[in-house]
Design a protein around this motif. Structure first.
Motif, short mmCIF file in Angstrom:
data_model
loop_
_atom_site.label_atom_id
_atom_site.label_comp_id
_atom_site.label_asym_id
_atom_site.label_seq_id
_atom_site.Cartn_x
_atom_site.Cartn_y
_atom_site.Cartn_z
N ALA A 123 8.91 8.56 10.80
CA ALA A 123 7.56 8.22 10.37
C ALA A 123 7.66 7.10 9.35
O ALA A 123 8.70 6.92 8.70
N THR A 124 6.59 6.34 9.20
CA THR A 124 6.57 5.27 8.19
C THR A 124 6.57 5.85 6.79
O THR A 124 7.21 5.32 5.89
N SER A 125 5.86 6.94 6.59
CA SER A 125 5.84 7.62 5.30
C SER A 125 7.12 8.43 5.13
O SER A 125 7.48 9.25 6.00
N ARG A 126 7.79 8.25 4.01
CA ARG A 126 9.03 8.97 3.73
C ARG A 126 8.81 10.47 3.73
O ARG A 126 9.64 11.24 4.25
N LEU A 127 7.71 10.92 3.16
CA LEU A 127 7.47 12.35 3.03
C LEU A 127 7.00 12.97 4.35
O LEU A 127 7.30 14.13 4.62
N LYS A 128 6.30 12.21 5.18
CA LYS A 128 5.96 12.75 6.49
C LYS A 128 7.22 12.90 7.34
O LYS A 128 7.35 13.85 8.12
N VAL A 146 0.83 -1.20 0.00
CA VAL A 146 0.00 0.00 0.00
C VAL A 146 0.86 1.26 0.00
O VAL A 146 0.48 2.30 -0.55
N LYS A 147 2.06 1.20 0.58
CA LYS A 147 2.97 2.35 0.54
C LYS A 147 3.35 2.68 -0.91
O LYS A 147 3.39 3.84 -1.31
N THR A 148 3.62 1.65 -1.68
CA THR A 148 3.99 1.85 -3.08
C THR A 148 2.83 2.44 -3.88
O THR A 148 3.00 3.37 -4.68
N SER A 149 1.63 1.93 -3.65
CA SER A 149 0.47 2.40 -4.41
C SER A 149 0.04 3.80 -4.01
O SER A 149 -0.60 4.51 -4.80
N ARG A 150 0.39 4.24 -2.81
CA ARG A 150 -0.04 5.54 -2.33
C ARG A 150 1.03 6.63 -2.49
O ARG A 150 0.82 7.79 -2.11
N GLU A 151 2.16 6.29 -3.07
CA GLU A 151 3.27 7.23 -3.15
C GLU A 151 2.88 8.52 -3.88
O GLU A 151 3.27 9.62 -3.47
N TYR A 168 2.24 16.29 0.17
CA TYR A 168 3.46 16.96 0.60
C TYR A 168 3.62 18.30 -0.12
O TYR A 168 3.97 19.32 0.49
N MET A 169 3.33 18.33 -1.41
CA MET A 169 3.41 19.58 -2.18
C MET A 169 2.39 20.59 -1.66
O MET A 169 2.70 21.78 -1.52
N ASN A 170 1.18 20.13 -1.37
CA ASN A 170 0.16 21.03 -0.83
C ASN A 170 0.57 21.58 0.53
O ASN A 170 0.37 22.77 0.83
N TYR A 171 1.14 20.71 1.37
CA TYR A 171 1.61 21.15 2.69
C TYR A 171 2.67 22.23 2.55
O TYR A 171 2.61 23.28 3.22
N GLN A 172 3.67 21.98 1.71
CA GLN A 172 4.74 22.94 1.54
C GLN A 172 4.21 24.28 1.01
O GLN A 172 4.64 25.35 1.44
N PHE A 173 3.27 24.21 0.08
CA PHE A 173 2.73 25.43 -0.50
C PHE A 173 1.96 26.23 0.55
O PHE A 173 2.11 27.45 0.63
N GLU A 174 1.15 25.56 1.34
CA GLU A 174 0.38 26.26 2.37
C GLU A 174 1.28 26.85 3.44
O GLU A 174 0.93 27.82 4.10
N HIS A 189 -6.73 11.33 13.06
CA HIS A 189 -5.43 10.79 12.66
C HIS A 189 -4.91 11.52 11.44
O HIS A 189 -5.69 11.99 10.59
N ASP A 190 -3.61 11.59 11.34
CA ASP A 190 -2.96 12.13 10.15
C ASP A 190 -3.10 11.10 9.03
O ASP A 190 -2.77 9.93 9.23
N PRO A 191 -3.60 11.49 7.84
CA PRO A 191 -3.73 10.53 6.74
C PRO A 191 -2.42 9.82 6.38
O PRO A 191 -2.44 8.71 5.85
N TYR A 192 -1.29 10.45 6.68
CA TYR A 192 0.00 9.81 6.43
C TYR A 192 0.20 8.55 7.28
O TYR A 192 0.96 7.67 6.90
N ASP A 193 -0.49 8.49 8.44
CA ASP A 193 -0.24 7.41 9.41
C ASP A 193 -1.25 6.29 9.37
O ASP A 193 -1.17 5.36 10.17
N VAL A 194 -2.24 6.36 8.48
CA VAL A 194 -3.27 5.34 8.40
C VAL A 194 -3.24 4.73 7.00
O VAL A 194 -3.15 5.44 6.00
N TRP A 195 -3.32 3.39 6.95
CA TRP A 195 -3.17 2.67 5.69
C TRP A 195 -4.28 1.63 5.55
O TRP A 195 -4.70 1.04 6.53
N TRP A 196 -4.74 1.45 4.31
CA TRP A 196 -5.71 0.39 4.05
C TRP A 196 -5.43 -0.20 2.68
O TRP A 196 -4.62 0.32 1.91
N ASP A 197 -6.13 -1.27 2.37
CA ASP A 197 -5.94 -1.98 1.11
C ASP A 197 -6.13 -1.04 -0.08
O ASP A 197 -7.02 -0.20 -0.07
N ARG A 198 -5.29 -1.21 -1.10
CA ARG A 198 -5.40 -0.35 -2.29
C ARG A 198 -6.74 -0.51 -3.00
O ARG A 198 -7.17 0.36 -3.75
#
Length: 435
Positions: free
Chosen positions: A222-227, A28-33, A40-46, A167-176
């Motif tokens: 964090a588990t997410s590279r970008l988080k 799921v990490k690969t599919s959600r990259e 991450y781009m939206n966060y940086q822009f804001e 929860h932060d969406p970066y920290d919650v994962w489910w089936d693709r």
């Protein structure tokens, strides 16, 4: 019974169970990259980092080259201000629960009133206006807001209390291939990842007494590279951890057959190579509920609301920056003089006298004005950005150009309300499920 490669779950060793969960998470990490990168781009822009670009080779976000001499980089964070206006619009009526009786029976009506009072109490006691505002704010930037509902038995002095956590969406994962049905998540699994101190784990009585003492710290933020990049930036670039921490992963695995407790979910918690907790739950649905900005039951993640506005905001930044650079150049006094002019300056209290040789030409340099259509590009970009986000001048508290009456202003506000009705409807649907 959950089976892995034709083997019953109860027959698997601890390391095999952890390995299976790690494979699910990696998939799921690969599919959600791509979604992670968009968030991450939206966060940086804001946050005001408007002059960044995506490296198409590495797929990472990088800062633009250093500013050149005389270059101006102005940032007008219209995305953030318009997003704030949208958030205030969606939550302006303080959305909360209204309990409606199912029939006109006197006892049913009384029970509905009692439940309504309890729900009002919980709303005030748990300050759920923060949760409501939080999920909408997060949803505008990521397309989803995630809330978990459970019971805290130690709250209120041991009496216990409902616990509603965002929860932060970066920290919650489910089936693709997950989707929503009747507002509930349908997925093979649900995983939550969080960072906890090693000492905290060792004294957590929910975990196996022997295995919790064997947990070793890791280097993950964090588990997410970008988080992890976001956390590293917020920490000021200091990666040194004063308190040893480890990533704890909590998996809720769906079982099509009812388990020993009559539920359909198996809980598995581990850190590193230590299986800390495993038990069957009574739950028949995941305790995590998802707020979707655009309601679409066929898929959970969608394009974020603010993503299409970011390029337009960059155009506005660029146009304003170039305009200011032009003004800086135009305000510099320049003199055109023939070669060998022999000019000199004499200064005194009365002013300056410029002396030059007889017969020489001395004149001020005149810069050409900005092109006539320059401002129209900025105005068009502003109009497009407001159309994309769905909030125009009236919603932002400005009197639109050409508006001369209250009726005109009301009509424009009504049009914006129509554009944002979907956000209100999705929030109502989300709260009804959570309630």
């Amino acid at each position: 019974m959950i089976e892995i490669q034709d083997r019953p779950w109860d027959k698997l060793e601890d390391d095999e169970k952890i390995s299976y969960c790690e494979k699910l998470l990696e998939d799921v990490k690969t599919s959600r990259e791509n979604y992670d990168m968009e968030w991450y781009m939206n966060y940086q822009f804001e946050q005001g980092n408007h002059y960044m670009m995506v490296n198409t080779v590495t797929g990472t976000l990088e800062a633009n080259p250093p500013k050149k001499k005389g270059e101006v980089r102005i940032m007008v964070n219209k995305v953030r201000s318009t997003k704030r206006a949208i958030l205030n619009y969606v939550t302006r009526n303080q959305p909360k629960w209204e309990i409606i009786p199912g029939d006109t029976d006197e006892e049913t009506v009384k029970n509905a009133r009692k439940i309504g009072k309890v729900m009002d109490y919980l709303y005030r006691r748990l300050h759920l206006e923060q949760m409501v505002s939080g999920v909408v704010d997060t949803g505008l930037s990521t397309s989803v807001g995630i809330v978990e509902v459970d019971w805290d038995e130690n709250a209120e002095g041991g009496i216990g209390q409902v616990r509603i956590r965002q929860h932060d969406p970066y920290d919650v994962w489910w089936d693709r291939r997950a989707y929503l049905y009747a507002g509930r998540l349908v997925s093979r699994f649900l995983a939550k990842t969080l960072i906890r101190s090693v000492e905290e784990i060792k004294y957590d009585k929910r975990y196996d007494e022997e295995k919790r003492k064997e947990v070793k710290p890791d280097e993950e933020l964090a588990t997410s590279r970008l988080k992890a990049k976001i956390i590293r930036k917020e920490m000021g670039g200091d990666d040194e951890k004063v308190i040893p921490t480890v990533t704890v992963k909590e998996f809720l695995l769906w079982d099509d057959e009812k388990n020993s407790k009559g539920g359909r979910i198996k809980l598995l918690t581990y850190a590193g190579d230590q299986l800390l907790r495993e038990e069957d739950l009574e739950d028949t649905e995941y305790p995590v509920y998802i707020y979707q900005i655009n309601m679409n039951p066929l898929k959970v993640y969608q394009r974020a609301w603010v993503s299409d506005a970011v390029p337009l905001n960059k155009v506005i930044d660029r146009a304003l920056s170039q305009k200011i650079m032009y003004m800086n150049q135009a305000l510099v006094y320049r003199v055109l003089a023939e070669k060998g002019h022999g000019a000199g300056t004499v200064s005194n209290d009365m002013g300056e006298i410029i002396e030059y040789n007889k017969g020489r030409t001395i004149a001020q340099m005149v810069m050409n004005p900005l092109p006539a259509g320059y401002d129209s590009v900025t105005n068009e970009s502003n109009a497009y950005l407001e159309d994309v986000l769905g909030a125009h001048d009236a919603a932002l508290g400005r009197m639109p150009t050409g508006a001369r009456s209250g009726a005109t202003l009301e009509a424009i506000q009504a049009a914006d309300s129509n554009n944002l009705t979907g956000l209100t409807a999705s929030l109502e649907s989300f709260l009804s499920v959570v309630g």
